[in-house]
Design an enzyme around this catalytic site. Structure first.
Site, PDB file in Angstrom:
ATOM      1  N   HIS A 123       3.829  -8.805  -6.277  1.00 17.80           N
ATOM      2  CA  HIS A 123       3.945  -7.441  -6.750  1.00 17.80           C
ATOM      3  C   HIS A 123       4.414  -7.630  -7.343  1.00 17.80           C
ATOM      4  O   HIS A 123       6.053  -7.504  -7.611  1.00 17.80           O
ATOM      5  CB  HIS A 123       4.138  -7.010  -5.187  1.00 17.80           C
ATOM      6  CG  HIS A 123       3.799  -5.901  -4.766  1.00 17.80           C
ATOM      7  ND1 HIS A 123       5.186  -4.492  -5.011  1.00 17.80           N
ATOM      8  CD2 HIS A 123       2.356  -5.242  -4.547  1.00 17.80           C
ATOM      9  CE1 HIS A 123       4.509  -3.714  -4.566  1.00 17.80           C
ATOM     10  NE2 HIS A 123       3.290  -4.005  -4.250  1.00 17.80           N
ATOM     11  N   ASP A 200       8.439 -12.312  -0.026  1.00 19.24           N
ATOM     12  CA  ASP A 200       8.631 -11.277   0.799  1.00 19.24           C
ATOM     13  C   ASP A 200       7.413 -11.258   1.173  1.00 19.24           C
ATOM     14  O   ASP A 200       5.818 -11.597   1.148  1.00 19.24           O
ATOM     15  CB  ASP A 200       7.485 -11.119  -1.008  1.00 19.24           C
ATOM     16  CG  ASP A 200       6.741 -10.019  -0.995  1.00 19.24           C
ATOM     17  OD1 ASP A 200       6.824  -8.552   0.242  1.00 19.24           O
ATOM     18  OD2 ASP A 200       6.128  -8.880  -2.527  1.00 19.24           O
ATOM     19  N   GLN A 203       3.116  -7.896   3.286  1.00 17.86           N
ATOM     20  CA  GLN A 203       2.057  -8.278   3.620  1.00 17.86           C
ATOM     21  C   GLN A 203       1.324  -9.055   5.011  1.00 17.86           C
ATOM     22  O   GLN A 203       0.694 -10.110   5.894  1.00 17.86           O
ATOM     23  CB  GLN A 203       0.444  -8.947   2.603  1.00 17.86           C
ATOM     24  CG  GLN A 203      -0.058  -8.008   1.566  1.00 17.86           C
ATOM     25  CD  GLN A 203       0.115  -6.788   1.966  1.00 17.86           C
ATOM     26  OE1 GLN A 203      -0.545  -6.395   3.148  1.00 17.86           O
ATOM     27  NE2 GLN A 203       0.213  -5.258   0.874  1.00 17.86           N
ATOM     28  N   LYS A 226       3.345  -1.040   6.824  1.00 16.72           N
ATOM     29  CA  LYS A 226       2.447  -1.833   6.986  1.00 16.72           C
ATOM     30  C   LYS A 226       2.094  -2.467   7.981  1.00 16.72           C
ATOM     31  O   LYS A 226       1.368  -3.019   8.023  1.00 16.72           O
ATOM     32  CB  LYS A 226       2.475  -3.096   5.505  1.00 16.72           C
ATOM     33  CG  LYS A 226       2.709  -2.585   4.657  1.00 16.72           C
ATOM     34  CD  LYS A 226       2.559  -3.012   3.589  1.00 16.72           C
ATOM     35  CE  LYS A 226       2.992  -2.753   1.786  1.00 16.72           C
ATOM     36  NZ  LYS A 226       2.011  -1.767   0.927  1.00 16.72           N
ATOM     37  N   CYS A 366      -0.179  -2.734  -7.392  1.00 18.95           N
ATOM     38  CA  CYS A 366       1.176  -3.004  -8.440  1.00 18.95           C
ATOM     39  C   CYS A 366       0.927  -4.533  -8.502  1.00 18.95           C
ATOM     40  O   CYS A 366       2.037  -4.722  -8.730  1.00 18.95           O
ATOM     41  CB  CYS A 366       2.034  -3.023  -6.848  1.00 18.95           C
ATOM     42  SG  CYS A 366       2.322  -1.222  -6.831  1.00 18.95           S
TER      43      CYS A 366
HETATM   44  N1  PMP Z   1       4.641  -7.041  -1.497  1.00 21.23           N
HETATM   45  C1  PMP Z   1       3.093  -6.668  -0.996  1.00 21.23           C
HETATM   46  C2  PMP Z   1       2.990  -8.075  -1.503  1.00 21.23           C
HETATM   47  C3  PMP Z   1       2.700  -5.908  -1.010  1.00 21.23           C
HETATM   48  O1  PMP Z   1       1.838  -5.575  -0.847  1.00 21.23           O
HETATM   49  C4  PMP Z   1       3.418  -4.466  -0.980  1.00 21.23           C
HETATM   50  C5  PMP Z   1       3.119  -3.294  -0.617  1.00 21.23           C
HETATM   51  N2  PMP Z   1       2.299  -3.109  -1.404  1.00 21.23           N
HETATM   52  C6  PMP Z   1       5.100  -4.926  -1.813  1.00 21.23           C
HETATM   53  C7  PMP Z   1       5.699  -6.168  -1.506  1.00 21.23           C
HETATM   54  C8  PMP Z   1       6.003  -3.062  -0.941  1.00 21.23           C
HETATM   55  O2  PMP Z   1       6.250  -2.591   0.134  1.00 21.23           O
HETATM   56  P1  PMP Z   1       7.042  -1.016  -0.059  1.00 21.23           P
HETATM   57  O3  PMP Z   1       6.392  -0.717  -1.627  1.00 21.23           O
HETATM   58  O4  PMP Z   1       6.277  -1.043   0.862  1.00 21.23           O
HETATM   59  O5  PMP Z   1       8.239  -1.167  -0.697  1.00 21.23           O
END
Ligand code: PMP
Length: 549
Positions: A123, A200, A203, A226, A366
């Site tokens: 991401h 990370d 998910q 999430k 993203c």
């Molecule tokens: N890493 C992953 C794999 C994600 O799916 C996301 C959110 N889409 C993020 C990081 C970032 O999360 P946040 O916007 O809550 O910081």
């Protein structure tokens, strides 16, 4: 599968709402999950009962708030399998902030010759952060390949992770492919090479049992919003000795133990990373979210996610006009499927689905570089959570099938654009675009990529004496954006570059606001691109003239 879903859905009153005339079908859970009453009631209890600042006050309210907020850290540590309690659990704003805390803290240890190993499915939260660290330290970022089945190429990881590797930062679960990565193996490779490993968990924490100690993660970042929790709060697990060594990212009150005019000493863990007044109620609510999920059982959540994803995958793959991404059927994935429908831009499809009350996401999610690897401008993602049902997956598929007449998706998009929600000119230009194509050797050309919705296009402009003689565009964008590019090209031919540079809502005015608010970006986007191109060109010319002087 979670068995008593209809009962569980009662915890989420928002699921009862309608979008227009349709019942809501919320399939955007990988972006943000819905929040049960058990979690948001915490706010009422807190503000009605014991709202006060934490750590400082010798009075009952502050004491109660402090205990609840501090115990929430223990609860989240337990939720991700950390035995060290609060000292190993920093509350952050979200996953992004967790990753940034680690990246900032480690940057002094990095320099030329060091390598930061990521994966192609990272991401932007991780990818951009580590790119910046590399730029500032001279370290190099390397990417583990994703294979044709959307899985990580572990042999490639073995080749990349070696004596020069300083950090391995990897998504536990891909937010586009649904792939569950072998993080234990990657952590072992990283540790054998003497590198840190950051997982990370954005998910994974919401969707499966997580045991940071079994994974042997040095750091693990996740987001509350999430995992049935509120927005604005997340967690960063770190091994205690590593958090102790790490420099904090943000300075001020609460994060210090002693301050003089010359110096300050940091507070104990985890408070050293939580400068200023923290989001107290949200932290307590996050613990309530962990309680809520544990009550269901994370193993059941994992099974539910996989079963819904497999069902959706099977139904989507049965269609000739759909391409799906990620591991093939039968391989475990988290509860999401990304796909495209032939000949239909994701943005148009998600508009159409919104019309049927179905919330999905379209764009690059993203992960622009991953979409480059997949050679796609974007994809549509349906993502599920504990309250979603196979009937809701059916609703998505039925919407693709069309109504009683069983129109294909492309025909439905046509109908949708022809509807009176849109100005006739949009439909005319969609059916018969003007100036589509390229110009040979144009005076100026402007490429644009809109990362949120996956639009991509290029304007070509021939200029003579400051006037736009010809303008053309190539576009892989949604129907609305393409139609607007066509309207705009017609409007600008014969006008001056100065006029192009100062465009300010002309197209929206021409369309008299006859388009859904949700599509405003598609209407103003092309205008912003061409006016920026004109400004850049004029600035360049002015600079050349100034240089001649
Ligand atoms: N890493 C992953 C794999 C994600 O799916 C996301 C959110 N889409 C993020 C990081 C970032 O999360 P946040 O916007 O809550 O910081």
């Amino acid at each position: 599968m979670v068995s008593d879903i209809s009962e569980l859905r009662q915890d989420f009153p928002v699921l009862e709402r309608r979008v227009g005339d349709e019942p809501l079908t919320y399939l955007d859970n990988a972006a943000t999950t819905q929040t049960p009453t058990q979690v948001y009631e915490v706010y009422e209890e807190f503000y009605e009962g014991y709202n006060a600042n934490v750590h400082r006050g010798i009075h009952a309210l502050s004491h109660e708030a402090s205990i609840a907020y501090e115990e929430a850290h223990d609860r989240l540590a337990e939720f991700v399998g950390a035995s060290g309690g609060r000292e190993e659990m920093v509350f952050t704003k979200n996953t992004t902030e967790g990753i940034n805390i680690v990246a900032y803290g480690l940057r002094d240890q990095l320099g030329p010759g060091d390598e930061i190993v990521l994966t192609e499915m990272e991401h932007h939260a991780s990818l951009v952060t580590w790119q910046q660290v590399a730029e500032r330290t001279g370290a190099e970022v390397r990417y583990v390949r994703v294979d044709d089945d959307g899985r990580l190429d572990v042999e490639h990881a073995k080749e990349l992770i070696g004596p020069d590797t300083a950090v391995v930062s990897v998504a536990h679960v891909s937010n586009v492919l649904g792939t569950v990565n072998p993080v234990e193996t990657l952590a072992e490779l990283a540790h054998d090479a003497g590198a840190y490993v950051l997982v990370d968990g954005a998910q994974s924490a919401p969707t499966r049992p997580v045991d940071v100690e079994a994974i042997d993660a040095d750091f693990f970042a996740f987001s509350g919003h999430k995992m049935a929790g509120p927005t604005g709060i997340g967690g960063l697990y770190g091994k205690r000795h590593l958090l102790e060594e790490l420099d904090p990212f943000c300075f001020g009150g609460e994060m210090i133990s002693h301050v003089t005019f010359d110096d300050a000493k940091w507070n104990e863990l985890p408070w050293k990373f939580e400068a200023g007044t923290p989001p107290i109620a949200s932290g307590i609510a996050l613990a309530a979210a962990a309680d809520y999920l544990d009550e269901i059982g994370m193993e059941r959540v994992r099974e539910h996610e996989d079963e819904l994803a497999q069902y959706a995958l099977e139904r989507l793959e049965a269609r000739d006009d759909v391409e799906t991404y990620g591991p093939p059927p039968g391989v475990e994935r988290t509860g999401l499927v990304s796909f495209n429908v032939e000949g239909v831009h994701g943005h148009d499809l998600s508009s159409l689905l919104n019309d049927r009350g179905i919330a999905v996401r379209a764009g690059d999610h993203c992960t622009q570089p991953l979409h480059d690897v997949l050679d796609l401008p974007g994809s549509v993602r349906a993502s599920f959570y504990v309250y979603n049902t196979t009937e809701e997956v059916d609703r998505l598929l039925d919407a693709l099938d069309g109504g009683p007449g069983h129109d294909g998706v492309a025909e439905q998009v046509e109908e949708y654009l022809a509807s009176d929600r849109y100005h006739d000119r949009i439909y005319e230009h969609h059916r018969n675009p003007h100036n589509e194509g390229g110009l040979d050797d144009p005076t100026l050309r402007k490429h644009s990529e809109e990362t949120t919705c996956g639009d991509e296009g290029e304007f070509h402009v021939d200029v003579a004496d400051g006037t736009i003689e010809r303008i053309a565009f190539e576009s892989q964008s949604c129907a609305v954006s393409r139609a607007v590019a066509s309207i705009l090209s017609e409007y600008l031919e014969g006008r001056t570059l100065e006029e192009a540079a100062s465009l300010d809502g002309e197209v929206a005015a021409m369309l008299e606001g006859t388009f859904p608010d949700l599509r405003r970006d598609c209407v103003v986007g092309p205008e912003e691109v061409i006016s920026e191109a004109a400004r850049e060109y004029l600035d360049g010319e002015r600079a050349a003239v100034a240089g001649d002087d």
